[in-house]
Enzyme design. Structure first.
Site, PDB file in Angstrom:
ATOM      1  N   ASP A 141       0.842  -1.206   0.000  1.00 44.52           N
ATOM      2  CA  ASP A 141       0.000   0.000   0.000  1.00 44.52           C
ATOM      3  C   ASP A 141       0.869   1.245   0.000  1.00 44.52           C
ATOM      4  OD1 ASP A 141      -2.616   1.365   2.189  1.00 44.52           O
ATOM      5  OD2 ASP A 141      -2.359   1.419   0.005  1.00 44.52           O
ATOM      6  N   LYS A 144       2.941   3.389  -5.695  1.00 37.96           N
ATOM      7  CA  LYS A 144       2.376   2.390  -6.629  1.00 37.96           C
ATOM      8  C   LYS A 144       3.416   1.904  -7.631  1.00 37.96           C
ATOM      9  CE  LYS A 144      -0.821   3.395  -3.998  1.00 37.96           C
ATOM     10  NZ  LYS A 144      -0.835   2.610  -2.723  1.00 37.96           N
ATOM     11  N   ASP A 169      -3.185  -3.112  -2.498  1.00 39.53           N
ATOM     12  CA  ASP A 169      -4.242  -2.104  -2.563  1.00 39.53           C
ATOM     13  C   ASP A 169      -4.063  -1.266  -3.830  1.00 39.53           C
ATOM     14  OD1 ASP A 169      -5.257   0.818  -0.650  1.00 39.53           O
ATOM     15  OD2 ASP A 169      -6.466  -0.630  -1.764  1.00 39.53           O
ATOM     16  N   ASN A 170      -5.147  -0.650  -4.295  1.00 37.85           N
ATOM     17  CA  ASN A 170      -5.103   0.368  -5.367  1.00 37.85           C
ATOM     18  C   ASN A 170      -4.659  -0.134  -6.728  1.00 37.85           C
ATOM     19  OD1 ASN A 170      -3.629   2.013  -2.709  1.00 37.85           O
ATOM     20  ND2 ASN A 170      -5.680   2.559  -3.386  1.00 37.85           N
ATOM     21  N   GLU A 199     -11.463   4.007  -1.449  1.00 41.98           N
ATOM     22  CA  GLU A 199     -11.955   4.306  -0.100  1.00 41.98           C
ATOM     23  C   GLU A 199     -12.845   5.554  -0.066  1.00 41.98           C
ATOM     24  OE1 GLU A 199      -8.786   3.567  -0.841  1.00 41.98           O
ATOM     25  OE2 GLU A 199      -7.413   5.143  -0.251  1.00 41.98           O
TER      26      GLU A 199
HETATM   27  O1  LIG Z   1      -0.376   6.962  -2.805  1.00 43.61           O
HETATM   28  C1  LIG Z   1      -0.997   6.206  -2.086  1.00 43.61           C
HETATM   29  N1  LIG Z   1      -0.385   5.530  -1.103  1.00 43.61           N
HETATM   30  C2  LIG Z   1       1.075   5.674  -0.911  1.00 43.61           C
HETATM   31  C3  LIG Z   1       1.443   6.933  -0.094  1.00 43.61           C
HETATM   32  C4  LIG Z   1       2.943   7.143  -0.014  1.00 43.61           C
HETATM   33  C5  LIG Z   1       3.671   5.914   0.500  1.00 43.61           C
HETATM   34  C6  LIG Z   1       5.110   6.221   0.847  1.00 43.61           C
HETATM   35  N2  LIG Z   1       5.711   5.042   1.462  1.00 43.61           N
HETATM   36  C7  LIG Z   1       5.239   4.425   2.550  1.00 43.61           C
HETATM   37  C8  LIG Z   1       6.081   3.379   2.857  1.00 43.61           C
HETATM   38  C9  LIG Z   1       7.094   3.360   1.908  1.00 43.61           C
HETATM   39  C10 LIG Z   1       8.235   2.550   1.735  1.00 43.61           C
HETATM   40  N3  LIG Z   1       9.073   2.802   0.702  1.00 43.61           N
HETATM   41  C11 LIG Z   1       8.806   3.821  -0.145  1.00 43.61           C
HETATM   42  C12 LIG Z   1       7.702   4.652  -0.030  1.00 43.61           C
HETATM   43  C13 LIG Z   1       6.840   4.411   1.020  1.00 43.61           C
HETATM   44  C14 LIG Z   1      -2.480   6.097  -2.230  1.00 43.61           C
HETATM   45  C15 LIG Z   1      -3.153   7.062  -3.002  1.00 43.61           C
HETATM   46  C16 LIG Z   1      -4.543   7.001  -3.158  1.00 43.61           C
HETATM   47  C17 LIG Z   1      -5.247   8.014  -3.977  1.00 43.61           C
HETATM   48  C18 LIG Z   1      -4.875   9.353  -3.910  1.00 43.61           C
HETATM   49  C19 LIG Z   1      -5.535  10.306  -4.667  1.00 43.61           C
HETATM   50  C20 LIG Z   1      -6.589   9.917  -5.500  1.00 43.61           C
HETATM   51  F1  LIG Z   1      -7.236  10.844  -6.223  1.00 43.61           F
HETATM   52  C21 LIG Z   1      -6.976   8.597  -5.574  1.00 43.61           C
HETATM   53  C22 LIG Z   1      -6.299   7.638  -4.813  1.00 43.61           C
HETATM   54  C23 LIG Z   1      -5.278   5.973  -2.534  1.00 43.61           C
HETATM   55  C24 LIG Z   1      -4.607   5.011  -1.779  1.00 43.61           C
HETATM   56  O2  LIG Z   1      -5.291   3.991  -1.159  1.00 43.61           O
HETATM   57  C25 LIG Z   1      -3.211   5.062  -1.626  1.00 43.61           C
HETATM   58  O3  LIG Z   1      -2.611   4.069  -0.898  1.00 43.61           O
HETATM   59 MG   LIG Z   2      -3.982   2.451  -0.546  1.00 43.14          MG
END
Ligand SMILES: O=C(NCCCCCn1ccc2cnccc21)c1cc(-c2ccc(F)cc2)cc(O)c1O
Ligand SMILES: [Mg+2]
Length: 214
Positions: A141, A144, A169-170, A199
């Site tokens: 998660d 992406k 997820d996603n 979500e």
């Molecule tokens: O970006 C998403 N998640 C990731 C966030 C950053 C993670 C950073 N990070 C954490 C651990 C880690 C380890 N290594 C490297 C990097 C690491 C996300 C986005 C949406 C979304 C957003 C806008 C929209 F319009 C529609 C959907 C929905 C989701 O459910 C999501 O999960």
């Molecule tokens: Mg997610």
């Protein structure tokens, strides 16, 4: 100074949830995200699919990539058998600070090890740092575009065994096309798509469950 969305989400947990009650923490976050501010938790609809996979796998070792505010961390940890371990990785220190407090409020901190850093750096160190041989369940998660390289890295580091489950997820929104193509076409995985919604919205999204065949 302005509060951040994760800080406001934490405030809603501390105001509306009961200490030591994971279900009330999950409910308080879902209510906050539906009524006040959208946030990128896996959410209640996909969360139920996550719950059923965790219960089915009954994992002793879990890796979560992407803690955010700890919503899915609490859902997973509250369903783990005794002595099971959940390692959750968060890159953003401001998210990690909030997640630690949400996890503590839910009373699941004994099952959770929150690590701050990047997956590419930490996956190769899992065995030496945490004594984990293989993961029974991995919940992807995080960024992406890191799902595929990190899955290949986990294979190379021997962190997956025959029967290990990857739950992503996603896979539709924001989408992980290269990862989906890989797990669905590789002879080393048996994949299944669970259709759902992004979500707190009516937009299509889903979880992809992939069994590593060794
Ligand atoms: O970006 C998403 N998640 C990731 C966030 C950053 C993670 C950073 N990070 C954490 C651990 C880690 C380890 N290594 C490297 C990097 C690491 C996300 C986005 C949406 C979304 C957003 C806008 C929209 F319009 C529609 C959907 C929905 C989701 O459910 C999501 O999960
Ligand atoms: Mg997610």
């Amino acid at each position: 100074t302005q509060s951040t969305r994760p800080q406001r989400l934490l405030g809603a947990v501390q105001k509306n949830a009961t200490r030591g009650d994971p279900r009330s923490v999950v409910q308080a976050i879902d209510q906050f995200c539906r009524q006040k501010e959208w946030a990128m938790n896996v959410g209640d609809e996909k969360g139920c699919i996550l719950d059923s996979v965790v219960s089915e796998v009954n994992p002793a070792t879990v890796l979560e990539l992407g803690t955010y505010c700890g919503y899915s961390t609490v859902r997973i940890a509250s369903r783990l058998p005794p002595h099971a371990k959940l390692i959750t990785l968060e890159f953003n220190p401001d998210f990690a600070v909030v997640a630690r407090q949400v996890i503590a409020w839910a009373g699941v901190e004994d099952k959770v090890h929150l690590v701050e850093g990047a997956s590419g750096d930490w996956i190769p160190k899992m065995t030496e740092q945490f004594g984990v041989k293989t993961f029974d369940l991995v919940f992807l998660d995080h960024w992406k575009d890191r799902y595929l390289p990190d899955t290949k890295l986990m294979e190379e580091c021997g962190l997956l065994r025959k029967g290990s489950i990857l739950l992503a997820d996603n896979v539709i929104c924001p989408g992980t096309p290269d990862y989906l193509e890989y797990v669905r076409s590789s002879a080393r995985y048996e994949s299944q798509y669970f259709k759902s919604h992004l979500e707190y919205t009516k937009v299509e999204d889903g979880l992809e469950k992939s069994v590593f065949l060794g």
